[in-house]
Design a protein around this motif. Structure first.
Motif, PDB file in Angstrom:
ATOM      1  N   SER A 169     -21.700 -13.587  21.240  1.00  0.00           N
ATOM      2  CA  SER A 169     -22.326 -12.378  21.775  1.00  0.00           C
ATOM      3  C   SER A 169     -23.798 -12.271  21.381  1.00  0.00           C
ATOM      4  CB  SER A 169     -21.573 -11.141  21.272  1.00  0.00           C
ATOM      5  OG  SER A 169     -22.268  -9.967  21.632  1.00  0.00           O
ATOM      6  N   GLN A 170     -24.607 -11.804  22.321  1.00  0.00           N
ATOM      7  CA  GLN A 170     -26.013 -11.501  22.060  1.00  0.00           C
ATOM      8  C   GLN A 170     -26.303 -10.067  22.477  1.00  0.00           C
ATOM      9  OE1 GLN A 170     -28.779 -14.493  23.485  1.00  0.00           O
ATOM     10  NE2 GLN A 170     -27.289 -16.134  23.181  1.00  0.00           N
ATOM     11  N   HIS A 171     -25.284  -9.235  22.395  1.00  0.00           N
ATOM     12  CA  HIS A 171     -25.399  -7.840  22.807  1.00  0.00           C
ATOM     13  C   HIS A 171     -25.151  -6.966  21.586  1.00  0.00           C
ATOM     14  CE1 HIS A 171     -24.456  -4.055  24.900  1.00  0.00           C
ATOM     15  NE2 HIS A 171     -25.153  -4.557  25.931  1.00  0.00           N
ATOM     16  N   ALA A 172     -26.038  -6.032  21.315  1.00  0.00           N
ATOM     17  CA  ALA A 172     -25.983  -5.234  20.094  1.00  0.00           C
ATOM     18  C   ALA A 172     -24.690  -4.425  19.985  1.00  0.00           C
ATOM     19  CB  ALA A 172     -27.189  -4.304  20.028  1.00  0.00           C
ATOM     20  N   GLU A 173     -24.265  -3.826  21.086  1.00  0.00           N
ATOM     21  CA  GLU A 173     -23.069  -2.978  21.030  1.00  0.00           C
ATOM     22  C   GLU A 173     -21.811  -3.813  20.782  1.00  0.00           C
ATOM     23  OE1 GLU A 173     -22.626   0.299  23.811  1.00  0.00           O
ATOM     24  OE2 GLU A 173     -24.633  -0.126  24.579  1.00  0.00           O
ATOM     25  N   ILE A 174     -21.765  -5.004  21.379  1.00  0.00           N
ATOM     26  CA  ILE A 174     -20.617  -5.888  21.124  1.00  0.00           C
ATOM     27  C   ILE A 174     -20.633  -6.343  19.667  1.00  0.00           C
ATOM     28  CG2 ILE A 174     -19.623  -8.153  21.649  1.00  0.00           C
ATOM     29  CD1 ILE A 174     -20.442  -7.792  24.533  1.00  0.00           C
ATOM     30  N   SER A 175     -21.804  -6.706  19.161  1.00  0.00           N
ATOM     31  CA  SER A 175     -21.929  -7.174  17.785  1.00  0.00           C
ATOM     32  C   SER A 175     -21.469  -6.101  16.793  1.00  0.00           C
ATOM     33  CB  SER A 175     -23.371  -7.587  17.487  1.00  0.00           C
ATOM     34  OG  SER A 175     -23.760  -8.683  18.302  1.00  0.00           O
ATOM     35  N   ALA A 176     -21.794  -4.852  17.083  1.00  0.00           N
ATOM     36  CA  ALA A 176     -21.392  -3.760  16.188  1.00  0.00           C
ATOM     37  C   ALA A 176     -19.876  -3.643  16.132  1.00  0.00           C
ATOM     38  CB  ALA A 176     -22.014  -2.454  16.662  1.00  0.00           C
ATOM     39  N   ARG A 177     -19.240  -3.786  17.273  1.00  0.00           N
ATOM     40  CA  ARG A 177     -17.771  -3.698  17.296  1.00  0.00           C
ATOM     41  C   ARG A 177     -17.127  -4.920  16.644  1.00  0.00           C
ATOM     42  NH1 ARG A 177     -20.033  -0.652  20.816  1.00  0.00           N
ATOM     43  NH2 ARG A 177     -19.018   1.216  21.697  1.00  0.00           N
ATOM     44  N   VAL A 178     -17.766  -6.064  16.778  1.00  0.00           N
ATOM     45  CA  VAL A 178     -17.250  -7.272  16.131  1.00  0.00           C
ATOM     46  C   VAL A 178     -17.275  -7.100  14.609  1.00  0.00           C
ATOM     47  CG1 VAL A 178     -17.761  -9.695  15.639  1.00  0.00           C
ATOM     48  CG2 VAL A 178     -17.744  -8.871  17.994  1.00  0.00           C
ATOM     49  N   VAL A 179     -18.344  -6.528  14.087  1.00  0.00           N
ATOM     50  CA  VAL A 179     -18.427  -6.280  12.638  1.00  0.00           C
ATOM     51  C   VAL A 179     -17.281  -5.374  12.182  1.00  0.00           C
ATOM     52  CG1 VAL A 179     -19.794  -5.168  10.834  1.00  0.00           C
ATOM     53  CG2 VAL A 179     -20.908  -6.658  12.487  1.00  0.00           C
ATOM     54  N   ALA A 223     -23.491  -7.026  29.311  1.00  0.00           N
ATOM     55  CA  ALA A 223     -24.373  -7.914  28.549  1.00  0.00           C
ATOM     56  C   ALA A 223     -25.060  -8.903  29.473  1.00  0.00           C
ATOM     57  CB  ALA A 223     -23.565  -8.650  27.483  1.00  0.00           C
ATOM     58  N   VAL A 224     -24.319  -9.412  30.470  1.00  0.00           N
ATOM     59  CA  VAL A 224     -24.903 -10.367  31.423  1.00  0.00           C
ATOM     60  C   VAL A 224     -25.939  -9.682  32.300  1.00  0.00           C
ATOM     61  CG1 VAL A 224     -24.414 -11.915  33.352  1.00  0.00           C
ATOM     62  CG2 VAL A 224     -22.826 -11.774  31.424  1.00  0.00           C
ATOM     63  N   SER A 225     -25.617  -8.484  32.805  1.00  0.00           N
ATOM     64  CA  SER A 225     -26.572  -7.782  33.685  1.00  0.00           C
ATOM     65  C   SER A 225     -27.828  -7.381  32.920  1.00  0.00           C
ATOM     66  CB  SER A 225     -25.905  -6.540  34.301  1.00  0.00           C
ATOM     67  OG  SER A 225     -25.520  -5.630  33.293  1.00  0.00           O
ATOM     68  N   ASP A 226     -27.654  -6.990  31.642  1.00  0.00           N
ATOM     69  CA  ASP A 226     -28.825  -6.646  30.824  1.00  0.00           C
ATOM     70  C   ASP A 226     -29.710  -7.873  30.621  1.00  0.00           C
ATOM     71  OD1 ASP A 226     -27.884  -4.103  30.652  1.00  0.00           O
ATOM     72  OD2 ASP A 226     -27.215  -4.225  28.568  1.00  0.00           O
ATOM     73  N   TYR A 227     -29.065  -9.007  30.396  1.00  0.00           N
ATOM     74  CA  TYR A 227     -29.840 -10.251  30.216  1.00  0.00           C
ATOM     75  C   TYR A 227     -30.590 -10.599  31.502  1.00  0.00           C
ATOM     76  CZ  TYR A 227     -30.903 -15.216  29.682  1.00  0.00           C
ATOM     77  OH  TYR A 227     -31.539 -16.425  29.643  1.00  0.00           O
ATOM     78  N   GLN A 228     -29.928 -10.433  32.631  1.00  0.00           N
ATOM     79  CA  GLN A 228     -30.577 -10.732  33.922  1.00  0.00           C
ATOM     80  C   GLN A 228     -31.808  -9.850  34.127  1.00  0.00           C
ATOM     81  OE1 GLN A 228     -28.033 -10.197  37.311  1.00  0.00           O
ATOM     82  NE2 GLN A 228     -29.429 -11.261  38.709  1.00  0.00           N
ATOM     83  N   GLN A 229     -31.668  -8.593  33.769  1.00  0.00           N
ATOM     84  CA  GLN A 229     -32.801  -7.680  33.932  1.00  0.00           C
ATOM     85  C   GLN A 229     -33.949  -8.064  32.999  1.00  0.00           C
ATOM     86  OE1 GLN A 229     -31.780  -3.542  33.477  1.00  0.00           O
ATOM     87  NE2 GLN A 229     -33.919  -2.871  33.505  1.00  0.00           N
ATOM     88  N   ARG A 230     -33.627  -8.363  31.740  1.00  0.00           N
ATOM     89  CA  ARG A 230     -34.674  -8.744  30.783  1.00  0.00           C
ATOM     90  C   ARG A 230     -35.367 -10.036  31.214  1.00  0.00           C
ATOM     91  NH1 ARG A 230     -30.569  -7.754  27.075  1.00  0.00           N
ATOM     92  NH2 ARG A 230     -30.479  -9.990  26.569  1.00  0.00           N
ATOM     93  N   LEU A 231     -34.547 -10.999  31.702  1.00  0.00           N
ATOM     94  CA  LEU A 231     -35.112 -12.274  32.117  1.00  0.00           C
ATOM     95  C   LEU A 231     -36.043 -12.095  33.321  1.00  0.00           C
ATOM     96  CD1 LEU A 231     -35.202 -15.354  31.819  1.00  0.00           C
ATOM     97  CD2 LEU A 231     -33.208 -15.477  33.348  1.00  0.00           C
TER      98      LEU A 231
END
Length: 292
Positions: free
Chosen positions: A265-275, A180-188
């Motif tokens: 969390s701001q990551h879709a895959e983590i959010s899905a598992r949290v649900v 999630a952190v690396s994805d954010y770094q890339q998007r930023l």
């Protein structure tokens, strides 16, 4: 092994002429609440029966129904009023003497008079009824506990399966967190490059932003605490003691950690598992409400 708070049991015992049947039913309750329904003639036994139940059961709303069996211990029985019979005999003799007749009185003349022999309800033998009631209650409670144990085994199996699901998703969440952190770094980086339009970007500033994001979304502490709660929950599941109230507290703590993980969390895959974890924690909470 876990015990359910729901169950039914019955018992029957006879001591002398006293025969008693007992039914015991239990439902969910935060504490141990006992209600006893007794025949009027046995109402004095209520405190002892309540104690007998609480000595065996830790939690549950328990209803005890006690019946004396009418076919064997009640009904009408003949009762002789000896004093009244003597008075009738004396009166017959007095009349016979006054009329100059024989003063011999036939017993049939006396017993056929009103009130000499009458039908009355047979009284309760309190000592025998008490012994029969206590014995029948022990039988009913034993059957009740057997059913509660059987249902407890089913609850244990269900909880174990749900715990494994949560543990698996929690491990997946922990492994997804760095991504999630690396994805954010890339998007930023891509977004800043797009907005800068060829202007040089300070890599240190980007690194600071990524570090702040990583700090805000760090879920390592929540994942660790959740794992601890799950471990404690399993220990309770294996305990021979009543654990329902402690389990209820742990489920609240599990929900708190899962909920916090989702809010960070701001990551879709983590959010899905949290649900998914939230859904399973709620199902566990519902099951725990029935654990003694």
């Amino acid at each position: 092994m876990l015990k359910s708070m729901t169950g039914f049991g019955s018992g029957r015992a006879r001591v002398g002429d006293e025969e008693v049947s007992v039914e015991a039913r239990s439902l969910n309750h935060k504490f141990c609440e006992v209600k006893v329904r007794l025949p009027r003639e046995l109402s004095a036994l209520e405190p002892a029966l309540v104690k007998q139940v609480k000595d065996r059961l830790a939690r549950g709303s328990v209803e005890i129904l006690v019946r004396r069996q009418s076919a064997t211990v009640s009904g009408n029985v003949p009762t002789v009023d000896v004093g009244l019979a003597r008075e009738y005999a004396r009166a017959y003799k007095e009349v016979a003497e006054a009329l100059g007749q024989s003063t011999e009185v036939a017993w049939s003349q006396v017993v056929n008079q009103p009130g000499v022999i009458r039908l009355e309800e047979k009284g309760v033998d309190v000592e025998s009824a008490t012994q029969a009631t206590q014995t029948a209650l022990q039988q009913a409670l034993a059957a009740l506990e057997t059913m509660r144990n059987t249902e407890g085994e089913s609850i244990h199996t269900d909880l174990d399966a749900r715990m494994k699901l949560i543990e698996g998703w929690s491990q997946e969440v922990a492994s997804l967190a760095p991504r999630a952190v690396s994805d954010y770094q890339q998007r930023l980086t891509e977004r800043v490059a797009e907005l800068a339009r060829g202007v040089a970007v300070d890599p240190q500033r980007l690194a600071q932003e990524v570090a702040l994001f990583a700090e805000r979304t760090d879920i390592a502490e929540e994942v660790t605490r959740l794992a601890t709660h799950l471990e404690q929950f399993r220990l309770l599941m294996a305990s021979p003691e009543p654990v329902g109230r402690r389990m209820d507290f742990l489920v609240q703590e599990m929900h708190r950690e899962v909920n916090t993980t989702g809010s960070k969390s701001q990551h879709a895959e983590i959010s899905a598992r949290v649900v998914s974890m939230k859904a399973e924690v709620e199902r566990i909470r519902e099951q725990v409400q029935n654990v003694e």
